[in-house]
Each structure stands twice: as structure tokens, then as C-alpha cells.
Design a protein around this motif. Structure first.
Motif, PDB file in Angstrom:
ATOM      1  N   GLN A 268     -39.770   3.940 -20.307  1.00  0.00           N
ATOM      2  CA  GLN A 268     -37.522   4.093 -20.029  1.00  0.00           C
ATOM      3  C   GLN A 268     -37.584   4.532 -18.377  1.00  0.00           C
ATOM      4  O   GLN A 268     -37.094   3.372 -17.568  1.00  0.00           O
ATOM      5  CB  GLN A 268     -37.192   5.596 -20.741  1.00  0.00           C
ATOM      6  CG  GLN A 268     -35.584   5.265 -20.018  1.00  0.00           C
ATOM      7  CD  GLN A 268     -35.035   6.363 -20.625  1.00  0.00           C
ATOM      8  OE1 GLN A 268     -35.501   7.410 -21.179  1.00  0.00           O
ATOM      9  NE2 GLN A 268     -34.017   7.274 -19.815  1.00  0.00           N
ATOM     10  N   CYS A 269     -38.412   5.348 -17.303  1.00  0.00           N
ATOM     11  CA  CYS A 269     -38.582   4.837 -15.891  1.00  0.00           C
ATOM     12  C   CYS A 269     -39.592   4.459 -15.252  1.00  0.00           C
ATOM     13  O   CYS A 269     -40.095   5.233 -14.773  1.00  0.00           O
ATOM     14  CB  CYS A 269     -38.785   6.977 -15.838  1.00  0.00           C
ATOM     15  SG  CYS A 269     -37.826   7.742 -16.275  1.00  0.00           S
TER      16      CYS A 269
ATOM     17  N   ASP B 292     -36.017  -1.071 -12.401  1.00  0.00           N
ATOM     18  CA  ASP B 292     -35.057  -0.860 -12.043  1.00  0.00           C
ATOM     19  C   ASP B 292     -34.490   0.131 -12.326  1.00  0.00           C
ATOM     20  O   ASP B 292     -33.611   1.415 -11.954  1.00  0.00           O
ATOM     21  CB  ASP B 292     -33.896  -1.808 -12.468  1.00  0.00           C
ATOM     22  CG  ASP B 292     -34.741  -3.341 -11.214  1.00  0.00           C
ATOM     23  OD1 ASP B 292     -34.861  -3.261 -10.691  1.00  0.00           O
ATOM     24  OD2 ASP B 292     -34.061  -4.443 -11.814  1.00  0.00           O
ATOM     25  N   ASN B 293     -34.323   0.968 -13.487  1.00  0.00           N
ATOM     26  CA  ASN B 293     -34.065   2.320 -14.558  1.00  0.00           C
ATOM     27  C   ASN B 293     -34.171   3.089 -13.714  1.00  0.00           C
ATOM     28  O   ASN B 293     -33.571   4.134 -13.566  1.00  0.00           O
ATOM     29  CB  ASN B 293     -34.812   1.888 -15.832  1.00  0.00           C
ATOM     30  CG  ASN B 293     -33.982   0.923 -16.500  1.00  0.00           C
ATOM     31  OD1 ASN B 293     -33.049   0.545 -16.370  1.00  0.00           O
ATOM     32  ND2 ASN B 293     -34.925   0.318 -18.271  1.00  0.00           N
TER      33      ASN B 293
ATOM     34  N   LYS C  15     -28.252   8.777 -16.650  1.00  0.00           N
ATOM     35  CA  LYS C  15     -29.809   8.040 -16.698  1.00  0.00           C
ATOM     36  C   LYS C  15     -30.454  10.048 -17.082  1.00  0.00           C
ATOM     37  O   LYS C  15     -30.040  10.602 -16.121  1.00  0.00           O
ATOM     38  CB  LYS C  15     -29.925   7.666 -15.786  1.00  0.00           C
ATOM     39  CG  LYS C  15     -29.402   6.182 -15.776  1.00  0.00           C
ATOM     40  CD  LYS C  15     -28.966   5.785 -16.899  1.00  0.00           C
ATOM     41  CE  LYS C  15     -28.153   4.852 -17.069  1.00  0.00           C
ATOM     42  NZ  LYS C  15     -28.333   3.924 -18.813  1.00  0.00           N
TER      43      LYS C  15
ATOM     44  N   TYR D 233     -25.779  -0.695  -7.913  1.00  0.00           N
ATOM     45  CA  TYR D 233     -25.349   0.032  -9.004  1.00  0.00           C
ATOM     46  C   TYR D 233     -24.583   0.808  -9.110  1.00  0.00           C
ATOM     47  O   TYR D 233     -23.539   0.149 -10.066  1.00  0.00           O
ATOM     48  CB  TYR D 233     -26.088   1.182 -10.098  1.00  0.00           C
ATOM     49  CG  TYR D 233     -27.943   1.073 -10.051  1.00  0.00           C
ATOM     50  CD1 TYR D 233     -27.840  -0.017 -11.885  1.00  0.00           C
ATOM     51  CD2 TYR D 233     -28.534   0.907  -9.273  1.00  0.00           C
ATOM     52  CE1 TYR D 233     -29.223   0.294 -12.149  1.00  0.00           C
ATOM     53  CE2 TYR D 233     -30.844   0.905 -10.504  1.00  0.00           C
ATOM     54  CZ  TYR D 233     -30.150   0.250 -11.540  1.00  0.00           C
ATOM     55  OH  TYR D 233     -31.744  -0.136 -11.748  1.00  0.00           O
TER      56      TYR D 233
ATOM     57  N   SER E 104     -32.163  -4.760 -13.390  1.00  0.00           N
ATOM     58  CA  SER E 104     -32.743  -5.520 -15.320  1.00  0.00           C
ATOM     59  C   SER E 104     -33.422  -4.800 -15.478  1.00  0.00           C
ATOM     60  O   SER E 104     -33.815  -3.288 -15.133  1.00  0.00           O
ATOM     61  CB  SER E 104     -33.125  -7.039 -14.993  1.00  0.00           C
ATOM     62  OG  SER E 104     -34.763  -6.107 -14.582  1.00  0.00           O
ATOM     63  N   ASN E 105     -33.694  -4.481 -17.067  1.00  0.00           N
ATOM     64  CA  ASN E 105     -34.552  -3.394 -17.603  1.00  0.00           C
ATOM     65  C   ASN E 105     -36.116  -3.784 -17.471  1.00  0.00           C
ATOM     66  O   ASN E 105     -36.693  -2.942 -18.560  1.00  0.00           O
ATOM     67  CB  ASN E 105     -34.011  -3.029 -19.620  1.00  0.00           C
ATOM     68  CG  ASN E 105     -32.790  -2.370 -19.142  1.00  0.00           C
ATOM     69  OD1 ASN E 105     -32.079  -1.824 -19.307  1.00  0.00           O
ATOM     70  ND2 ASN E 105     -31.704  -3.287 -20.240  1.00  0.00           N
ATOM     71  N   ARG E 106     -36.228  -5.056 -17.182  1.00  0.00           N
ATOM     72  CA  ARG E 106     -38.117  -5.530 -17.125  1.00  0.00           C
ATOM     73  C   ARG E 106     -38.522  -4.471 -15.969  1.00  0.00           C
ATOM     74  O   ARG E 106     -37.772  -3.958 -15.036  1.00  0.00           O
ATOM     75  CB  ARG E 106     -37.889  -6.719 -16.561  1.00  0.00           C
ATOM     76  CG  ARG E 106     -37.864  -6.928 -15.103  1.00  0.00           C
ATOM     77  CD  ARG E 106     -37.902  -8.287 -14.898  1.00  0.00           C
ATOM     78  NE  ARG E 106     -37.866  -9.299 -13.759  1.00  0.00           N
ATOM     79  CZ  ARG E 106     -38.881  -9.288 -12.342  1.00  0.00           C
ATOM     80  NH1 ARG E 106     -39.874  -9.027 -12.619  1.00  0.00           N
ATOM     81  NH2 ARG E 106     -37.753 -10.075 -11.565  1.00  0.00           N
ATOM     82  N   SER E 107     -39.603  -4.822 -16.264  1.00  0.00           N
ATOM     83  CA  SER E 107     -40.958  -3.840 -15.358  1.00  0.00           C
ATOM     84  C   SER E 107     -41.347  -4.397 -14.625  1.00  0.00           C
ATOM     85  O   SER E 107     -41.342  -5.646 -14.567  1.00  0.00           O
ATOM     86  CB  SER E 107     -41.854  -2.659 -16.648  1.00  0.00           C
ATOM     87  OG  SER E 107     -42.979  -2.644 -15.406  1.00  0.00           O
TER      88      SER E 107
ATOM     89  N   CYS F 287     -33.817   9.438 -15.299  1.00  0.00           N
ATOM     90  CA  CYS F 287     -35.048  10.103 -15.057  1.00  0.00           C
ATOM     91  C   CYS F 287     -34.863  10.007 -13.626  1.00  0.00           C
ATOM     92  O   CYS F 287     -36.178  10.883 -13.052  1.00  0.00           O
ATOM     93  CB  CYS F 287     -35.564   7.895 -14.301  1.00  0.00           C
ATOM     94  SG  CYS F 287     -35.191   6.796 -15.685  1.00  0.00           S
TER      95      CYS F 287
ATOM     96  N   ASP G 148     -31.693   3.806 -11.217  1.00  0.00           N
ATOM     97  CA  ASP G 148     -30.422   4.415 -11.577  1.00  0.00           C
ATOM     98  C   ASP G 148     -30.039   5.956 -11.583  1.00  0.00           C
ATOM     99  O   ASP G 148     -30.311   6.206 -12.801  1.00  0.00           O
ATOM    100  CB  ASP G 148     -30.063   3.701 -13.114  1.00  0.00           C
ATOM    101  CG  ASP G 148     -29.071   3.998 -13.611  1.00  0.00           C
ATOM    102  OD1 ASP G 148     -27.876   4.239 -12.786  1.00  0.00           O
ATOM    103  OD2 ASP G 148     -28.393   2.720 -14.561  1.00  0.00           O
TER     104      ASP G 148
END
Length: 458
Positions: A220-221, A224-225, A233, A396, A145-148, A235, A228
């Protein structure tokens, strides 16, 4: 003192820097140069052996010569035994040969151990890690997900075997204190190893963006991001691979630790990779940290087509040879290849599918034990198996896993280091420089730890 003074030569005794060896003629000249006459015993022994062979041929099928042949053989055998050097037996006063078993050195800690002494030694913990299984309802099984994620909210999501107590979750302060008691953590490998370093940096810096060093990517990083690795990407290109990077706003763990990552896809040069790795590490560690055992974590496989001999000859065997020749002895750990995800692309499944990865891990674990059996404290290489921890987790791309799996790996590494620290203390490996050189006090004794030179009277 130059860098070459610290690193032992990884060449055979009697060899030149270019790898060529002294010929017998050169050895003979060397003996004359040292005032020694070359021994004629090898020539005499060769003549005796040739004579024995001749007698054996001549007496074949001639029973009348058996007695004569036997007598000659007996006489020559006695001469041969008399000329052959015998190993000298040690006298009762001879000191025992040194044993390189208690060679791990660690420093003191402010916090008490969090996992050492809870019921499992380092070998049992490694076996428990191997037996971990992904919990079907846990976070590792959830899609990225995009959550922190806040470090304080982290919890394990796997099924832990009952053979060992549940592992500890280290806070940033505890982790910094623990790793500061070792010379450094030096990792080498591909993107799977980089993700382990990413997770450790998040813990050490106590920040969701802790794995990158570009402030413009902090938002951004996260979560989960960060893990990836797909081509679009950014990161991964800004990974914090050195805890002492000068451009950081503040040093990681207050500068008390050293974590470095040496990214490399496949060590295809058996004679060059490990010397470069050691030189790179040694040049970045301050003198006072060189007095403590570093932790070497290596992992290769996917980019080496899962060929075990590449990792064995390129990394493990030369690194093991090095570790047996230095003091303090490094702690060597091998990080196994994770399980392939169900979404592994078809073109890779034949060579990187479950059977291929498990076979590679099994061979590597067996070969590591063949290099040296026993425990990590006895100089063996510890094998960290991540297959069960990742098998069934959401991936991923069929290779890389998200925040949860990598944070679990990082936390388990800290638990292992906690136990190894305690076992080193058991063997008398505590180096208490702090009692002579307390923090903030600079006097001649402490400065001598950094750069000592004998005094020369004028």
C-alpha cells in the motif's frame, strides 16, 4: 560516563542547574573560600564617579570655578585611569587563539565523490537549489497516482539553473557509502521533514516500500501513496523514523548509517527543546560514530503560524550555540517551507498562502545569515530552499507533495552532503579509523575506541 558528561550545559557560566544565578554575596563568599580577598577597586571607582558628578553640578554656571573644576577632573581622571585594569598585550611568544573553523570531521568512502569537484562548492549548490523551477511537463507537475516507482527509473523533472552542473542521482550503494562517512543524519520537524526522511529511506533501502516498517503495508505504501498525509491514510503512522529499528528484517545500509527523525510540530520551549533533541540523538549513536560530524536538518513553520522568532529561539540559536562548543562540530542545515499548492484550503490561505510562506522563508534565511555569515564549513547554517522546486507541482492538499518532489529533495540533500564531505577533506577533516581498526578485526586498540578506561595496577 553518563549522558551529562557528553552534553555541554546550555546555561550561563556561574548559573545553577535550576537556572538561578550566584548573587554578589555568594561570589564574595566564593572568593574568600578560594583564599582571595574581595577587591575594593569597584567601590573606589563608584566613589570617584559620584564625586565627578557632584563637581559637575556645583560648577554649573560658575565660571570662576572652571579652572579648579578642570584641575580636579584632570587629577581624578588620572587616578581613574591608573585604577582601571588594562588589557594585557600578548607577548610575541604567546600562541594564537584557537579558531573553530576546521572542526568538521568525516570518515572515508569506498566510492569516489559523485558531485564534489564538478564545478560548484556547497554555497553555490545551495544557491542553485534555490533557483530551481518546476518543469511544466515534468513528473512533479503530474497528478498523484497509485503506481509504484523503481529507484533505477528516477530522474529529475525540474529546470536546473546553468550556474552549476546537473545534480547526480545516487544509487542505494552510493548513498549508503556517502552517509556512512558522517556521524548521523538527524532530522527534526513536522510532516514536511518526515517526507524528506521517507524519501531518503526509500533510497537507502532500495525498495519502493522503504519508508515504512510494517510489512503488511509494503504494498500500500509505495510511490505517491507514501506521501499522502490525509487523515484516512495509514502510511504516515508507520513511518520508519530510525534506520536501526530492531524490528526491521535487516539493518538499513547494513547498519553502516544512522538516520533518525524526531517529529515535532513546533518548538515552543526555547530552553527545553534543543537539550531534549541532543540527548535523544546522543543516546542512539555508537561511540565510533560520535567521532564524526553529524548532520542536523531542522524545519519548522506551518504549525508555528510562520512566526520566525519561534524557530529562531526554539531551535536555531541554541543549536548554533551548542555547535560552536563541541568537537567535532555538527553540520547544521535548515529546510525551508515548500510552496503552498493551488488547492490550499481557503481558511489557511491568508496565513499559509504564497506571500506568507515566501515572507517567512526570506526572514528565516536573513536571520540565519545574521547568526553567522560564511559557509557551512565555517560553521554557518546552510539554508535549503524548496520553494521553487515545489511551486507549481501537484499537491495532495495544498501542503504535501507526492513522490517526485520529495525524491528530488532527498537526492539534492545527498548532492550537498557529497560536496560538504569533499570540502571537509580539503580542510584536513578525514578521520581514518579504518586504517587502525579494519572491519572484521577486533583487537585491543579497536576495542579501546568504544570503551577506554585507564589501566589500574593491582
Amino acid at each position: 560516563m553518563s549522558e551529562k558528561d557528553y552534553l555541554p550545559l546550555l546555561t550561563s557560566p556561574g548559573s545553577h542547574d535550576d537556572g538561578s544565578f550566584n548573587s554578589s554575596e555568594e561570589d564574595s563568599r566564593h572568593s574568600h573560600h578560594c583564599g582571595q580577598r574581595p577587591s575594593r577597586v569597584p567601590l573606589l571607582l563608584s566613589g570617584i564617579a559620584l564625586l565627578l558628578a557632584s563637581i559637575s553640578v556645583l560648577t554649573s554656571g560658575h565660571s570662576a570655578l572652571d579652572k579648579t573644576s578642570s584641575a580636579v577632573r584632570g587629577s581624578l581622571s588620572g587616578t581613574l585611569n591608573a585604577l582601571t585594569p588594562k588589557p594585557s598585550s600578548p607577548s610575541s611568544s604567546s600562541p594564537p587563539l584557537p579558531v573553530q573553523s576546521k572542526a568538521t570531521v568525516v570518515g572515508p568512502r569506498l566510492y569516489a565523490p559523485q558531485y564534489y569537484g564538478q564545478g560548484c562548492n556547497s554555497q553555490q549548490l545551495l544557491e542553485a537549489i534555490r533557483d530551481v523551477r518546476v518543469h511544466k511537463g515534468g513528473l512533479a507537475h503530474s497528478p498523484p497516482s497509485n503506481r509504484s516507482f523503481a529507484q533505477d527509473d528516477f530522474e529529475y523533472s525540474f529546470e536546473w539553473p546553468t550556474s552549476c552542473p546537473a545534480p547526480h542521482v545516487y544509487s542505494s550503494a552510493e548513498a549508503c557509502d556517502l552517509v556512512g562517512a558522517f556521524g548521523a543524519i538527524v532530522t527534526s520537524g513536522d510532516s514536511l521533514t518526515r517526507h524528506l526522511v521517507n524519501a531518503l529511506m526509500i533510497i537507502f533501502r532500495d525498495a519502493p516500500y522503504g519508508a515504512v516498517h510494517n510489512p503488511s503495508l509494503y504494498e500500500q505504501c509505495q510511490g505517491d501513496n507514501m506521501f499522502d498525509d490525509r487523515a484516512d491514510k495509514a502510511c504516515r503512522h508507520w513511518t520508519l523514523a530510525d534506520s536501526h529499528l530492531p524490528t526491521l528484517p535487516e539493518p538499513v545500509c547494513g547498519g553502516n548509517i544512522r538516520l533518525m527523525h524526531f517529529e515535532h510540530a513546533c518548538p515552543i520551549d526555547p530552553t527545553g527543546y534543543v537539550p531534549r533533541f541532543l540527548s535523544w540523538w546522543h543516546g542512539k549513536v555508537p561511540p565510533e560514530k560520535r567521532a564524526l560530524s553529524p548532520v542536523f536538518i531542522n524545519s519548522f513553520g506551518l504549525h508555528c503560524q510562520l512566526v520566525p522568532s519561534i524557530s529562531l529561539f526554539g531551535v536555531l540559536r541554541p543549536l548554533f550555540t551548542y555547535a560552536q562548543t563541541v568537537f567535532p562540530r555538527p553540520i547544521s542545515l535548515w529546510s525551508g517551507v515548500q510552496a503552498p499548492g493551488e488547492n490550499k484550503p481557503d481558511q489557511y490561505r491568508e496565513f499559509q498562502g504564497p506571500e506568507a510562506v515566501q515572507r517567512y522563508n526570506d526572514v528565516m534565511e536573513r536571520e540565519i545569515r545574521a547568526i553567522r555569515s560564511g559557509t557551512v564549513m565555517e560553521g554557518a547554517i546552510g539554508f535549503m530552499s524548496w520553494y521553487g522546486l515545489s511551486d507549481g507541482a501537484e499537491s495532495y492538499d495544498g501542503t504535501h507533495y507526492a513522490y517526485q518532489v520529495n525524491m528530488e529533495r532527498a537526492q539534492l540533500v545527498l548532492n550537498l552532503l557529497d560536496v560538504l564531505w569533499g570540502e571537509a577533506i580539503e580542510e584536513g577533516g578525514l578521520w581514518e579509523l579504518n586504517k587502525v581498526c579494519p572491519n572484521g578485526r577486533a583487537h585491543n586498540q579497536c576495542l579501546a575506541v568504544h570503551y577506554w578506561e585507564p589501566e589500574v595496577s593491582s
